[in-house]
Each structure stands twice: as C-alpha cells, then as structure tokens.
Design a protein around this motif. Sequence first.
Motif, PDB file in Angstrom:
ATOM      1  N   TYR A  72       0.835  -1.222  -0.002  1.00 36.90           N
ATOM      2  CA  TYR A  72      -0.004   0.039   0.037  1.00 36.90           C
ATOM      3  C   TYR A  72       1.003   1.276   0.155  1.00 36.90           C
ATOM      4  CZ  TYR A  72      -3.283   3.443   1.879  1.00 36.90           C
ATOM      5  OH  TYR A  72      -4.118   4.582   2.067  1.00 36.90           O
ATOM      6  N   GLU A  81      -5.603   3.387  -5.114  1.00 32.00           N
ATOM      7  CA  GLU A  81      -6.722   3.651  -4.219  1.00 32.00           C
ATOM      8  C   GLU A  81      -6.044   3.783  -2.850  1.00 32.00           C
ATOM      9  OE1 GLU A  81      -5.871   1.355  -6.376  1.00 32.00           O
ATOM     10  OE2 GLU A  81      -7.890   1.333  -7.579  1.00 32.00           O
ATOM     11  N   ALA A 112     -10.239  -0.277  -0.175  1.00 27.11           N
ATOM     12  CA  ALA A 112     -10.426  -0.316  -1.648  1.00 27.11           C
ATOM     13  C   ALA A 112      -9.143  -1.029  -2.484  1.00 27.11           C
ATOM     14  CB  ALA A 112     -10.891   0.930  -2.460  1.00 27.11           C
ATOM     15  N   PHE A 113      -7.977  -0.589  -1.815  1.00 26.27           N
ATOM     16  CA  PHE A 113      -6.795  -0.885  -2.314  1.00 26.27           C
ATOM     17  C   PHE A 113      -6.597  -2.622  -1.992  1.00 26.27           C
ATOM     18  CE2 PHE A 113      -2.863  -2.428  -0.668  1.00 26.27           C
ATOM     19  CZ  PHE A 113      -1.837  -2.436  -1.717  1.00 26.27           C
ATOM     20  N   LYS A 140      -8.335  -4.825  -4.187  1.00 24.59           N
ATOM     21  CA  LYS A 140      -7.818  -5.062  -5.626  1.00 24.59           C
ATOM     22  C   LYS A 140      -6.305  -5.681  -5.393  1.00 24.59           C
ATOM     23  CE  LYS A 140      -6.102  -2.092  -9.530  1.00 24.59           C
ATOM     24  NZ  LYS A 140      -5.840  -0.476 -10.080  1.00 24.59           N
ATOM     25  N   TYR A 141      -5.754  -5.506  -4.308  1.00 23.75           N
ATOM     26  CA  TYR A 141      -4.596  -6.470  -3.938  1.00 23.75           C
ATOM     27  C   TYR A 141      -4.885  -7.798  -4.135  1.00 23.75           C
ATOM     28  CZ  TYR A 141      -0.810  -8.458  -1.160  1.00 23.75           C
ATOM     29  OH  TYR A 141       0.149  -9.199  -0.773  1.00 23.75           O
ATOM     30  N   SER A 175      -7.483  -9.351  -5.657  1.00 22.00           N
ATOM     31  CA  SER A 175      -8.053  -9.492  -6.838  1.00 22.00           C
ATOM     32  C   SER A 175      -7.088 -10.329  -7.862  1.00 22.00           C
ATOM     33  CB  SER A 175      -9.124  -8.516  -7.164  1.00 22.00           C
ATOM     34  OG  SER A 175      -8.133  -7.406  -8.011  1.00 22.00           O
ATOM     35  N   THR A 231      -5.750  -8.291 -10.010  1.00 23.01           N
ATOM     36  CA  THR A 231      -5.856  -7.335 -10.900  1.00 23.01           C
ATOM     37  C   THR A 231      -5.094  -6.097 -10.674  1.00 23.01           C
ATOM     38  OG1 THR A 231      -7.792  -6.198 -10.080  1.00 23.01           O
ATOM     39  CG2 THR A 231      -8.287  -8.049 -11.549  1.00 23.01           C
ATOM     40  N   GLY A 232      -4.448  -6.059  -9.501  1.00 20.88           N
ATOM     41  CA  GLY A 232      -3.391  -4.891  -9.304  1.00 20.88           C
ATOM     42  C   GLY A 232      -2.267  -4.933  -9.982  1.00 20.88           C
ATOM     43  N   TRP A 292       0.220  -2.104 -10.497  1.00 24.44           N
ATOM     44  CA  TRP A 292       0.609  -0.673 -10.176  1.00 24.44           C
ATOM     45  C   TRP A 292       2.030  -0.391 -10.936  1.00 24.44           C
ATOM     46  CZ3 TRP A 292      -1.769  -3.511  -6.267  1.00 24.44           C
ATOM     47  CH2 TRP A 292      -3.089  -2.905  -5.857  1.00 24.44           C
ATOM     48  N   THR A 321       2.924  -6.296  -9.571  1.00 24.27           N
ATOM     49  CA  THR A 321       1.698  -7.190  -9.659  1.00 24.27           C
ATOM     50  C   THR A 321       1.547  -7.736  -8.245  1.00 24.27           C
ATOM     51  OG1 THR A 321       2.167  -7.582 -11.959  1.00 24.27           O
ATOM     52  CG2 THR A 321       0.718  -9.127 -10.829  1.00 24.27           C
TER      53      THR A 321
END
Length: 413
Positions: free
Chosen positions: A112, A124, A129-130, A133-134, A136, A138-139, A141, A149
């Motif tokens: 984060y 995010e 919310a972060f 996504k972490y 899932s 799909t992160g 960044w 990833t």
Amino acid sequence: MMPSRPAPAVTRRPDLDWIRVLAFFTLIVFHVGMFYGPWEWHVKSPHEVPAMAPVLMATSPWRLSLLFLVSGAATRFMADKMTVAALTKARLARLVPPLVFAVLVLVPPQTYYQVIEQAVTPVETYYPAFYLKYLSGTGHWCRVNDCLTTPTYNHMWFVSYLLAYSLGLSVLLGLAGDRLRAAGTQLEARLVGWRLMVLPFLALCALDMLQLRFAITHWMLHDWYNHVLSFTAFLFGFLIAKSLPLRDGFIRWRWWGLALAVPAYAVVAYYTWVYPFGAPPAPLGMRAAMRLVYAAQQWGAIVAALGFGARHLNRDGPVLRYLVQAVFPFYLVHQTITVVAGHNLAPLGLPQGLEAAILVVITFAGCFATYEIVRRVNFLRPWFGLKRLPPPSKIALETGEVQTQSQTQPAQA
C-alpha cells in the motif's frame, strides 16, 4: 591399550541458535538502513544517504547465506529425530501458515505505501479498496520502467525458499538418506586444516561467478544464482550440523576468517562507493574480479561467525530459549512495521539521526509486542510459526502435576 570413547552425540547447538538470532536481528537493522540507502526499496526516506550503501555491504554478502546455513543445521536436528514423512509434515505446518498469513495480512500494508510513494498509475488511497484490488490479482501498479503485480510476498521470499529447500531435502532423504548423511562424514574428513578455509572459498568463487549472468530477483522461478547459492548453504548446514571436528575447526580458523573478511569488505565498500547504484556498471573484468572479493568476504565472515559463535556463544539459557521462539515472529512482522513507521515518520521532519533511532526502536518494540501477544493466543500461534500449546490438563499430566482423587481428597474417618 584402552579403546577410544565414541564421540558424544550432538543433540543441540546453542551457538547456532545464537547465530540465527543475531543474524535475524542484524537483518532488522539492515532493513531500517534500506529506508535511507540509495538502493530501491518499498518506501524511501526523502533524504537519501549515499554513504549508507557501503555500510549495508558490511553484512549483505554473507548474512542470508549464513541464515540458510543455520536453517539447514536446524533441519538436521529435526530430521534425525523423526521420519521423512514427519519431517515434511512438520516443515509444512511451520512454514505454510505464516507464508499464507503474511501474503494476505502482513505484506499488503507494505505494498500500500509502496504504490503510494512510487506508482504513477492511479492508486486507491482508501485502504479497503486497495486491499480488494490487491487480493483480486488485478493490481498492476506501474511506474515508468516496471509494474508491481499483487498479491506478492516481499520479504517472505526467504520463507518460501526455505519451504522449497526443506521439501527438496525431504525428497533427498527419502531417496538416499543414508548416503546423504554419509556425505556429511566425507565432508568432515576432507575439510581438515587449511582445506576448511580454502575449499569452500573456491566453491563460493565458482558460485558467485554465476551472478555475472543471473541477477538476484527473489522471485521463485527466476532466481537461479540465488537458488544455487542458498540451497548449497542450506545443504552444507545440514551436513555439518553435528560435526564436532568441523565445529572445532571453525573455532581454530575464526581469526583467519575475520582477517579475510575485513579487507575484502574494505574493497567491496570502496567499489560500492565508486560504482554506486544507478551509475553505469563497471567493466566486465572488474565485476568478475569483484565476485572473487565478494566470495572472500562471504566465506571469511561465515567462518568468523561460526568460529566465534562456537567459542563464545555455546551456553543455553532462558534468554536464548525465549529469543529462539521469538525470532520467526520477529521476521514475519518486522518489515511491515519498518515500512509503515518509516513512511509516517518522514513527513514529521525530524533530524535524520533521531528519526533513524526512533525507527529502530519502533521496529523492535513492535516485534516484541507482537510476539508477546501471539505466544499467548493459541489460535494465532500457527500463523506466526509457533506450535499450538496443549490444553492445561495435558500439560499437567505430562509434567506429573495431576494427582489422583485419592491423593487430593481427605481420608474418610
């Protein structure tokens, strides 16, 4: 002529326990240094200290190899007391839950703050919310040159490698356990006198040349040099763990190890200063020569650590037993504490020396506080690499503290 007495059975090496504890504590301080040093890390101080790089190189070449060595030695003491199946089960129970827990709970705060500081793509800033996504997958960044990833394991690469090496060792024990132990006896016979200093050093020189081709990545499937080096250290520790002649050999050669490591470190520190991180690399010939110097610092420091440890750190006691249990939970949480504290201390604008001291204190205090809580909560213990405590009634029964009814009730008149 009286028959010679058999060598005493070695059931534990307090010196190796002390070395493991001190090496992990050194690692904690090293990661605080990474917050200020010029190398890339998860979060960074806004006031970089270029001189930190040579300081960090005092332990960087040998610390993790030493940790894998003593981990292999600890595995040997376990392996000689149980079947291969029981050893495998024990290593899975010890390493898998903390690895899963760290990836899901301990590492996300590090990621984060890393993406807040480094990512160019939208982040995010609302942690829930972060985190979704972490998890899932799909992160992704990204910044200019690369992407992060998730989920990821950060400092838990060490635990994942240790798990892989433990399972690999179980396979070797299952296929050729007697021959593997016999290899330790042969190693003991060959590493006598000067050979203890020279032969492993030459082997390290050959291994370290691989880094000219394979960079250290800390990613399981793309870290060939690191695997060769670390598994070799792990297996070496397994083979020599119970050898009293080799223990005595390290004691005899400890000053020679120090005499090899110190000037080698001076060369490594100077090289790090001349060719700092981010600068054009040195010529290939220079880098190849430095691999030999690097190997000298590695092996000299390991010989010195094992020798001085066996000479001066060979006593057990309540402090050591406490720290041996605490060191794995310390490792699990220390980097998260350092990352979170470092990121939030930086905006306060404290004098850098004071800030660094506070960061060290916060990291160690957080580690001790975490361990003191975890060791008392049976549900949490496996997630931090600790065995569950048996029920109080079972403890009393095993220690003989349970009395029969006839012993506890008054006699009837």
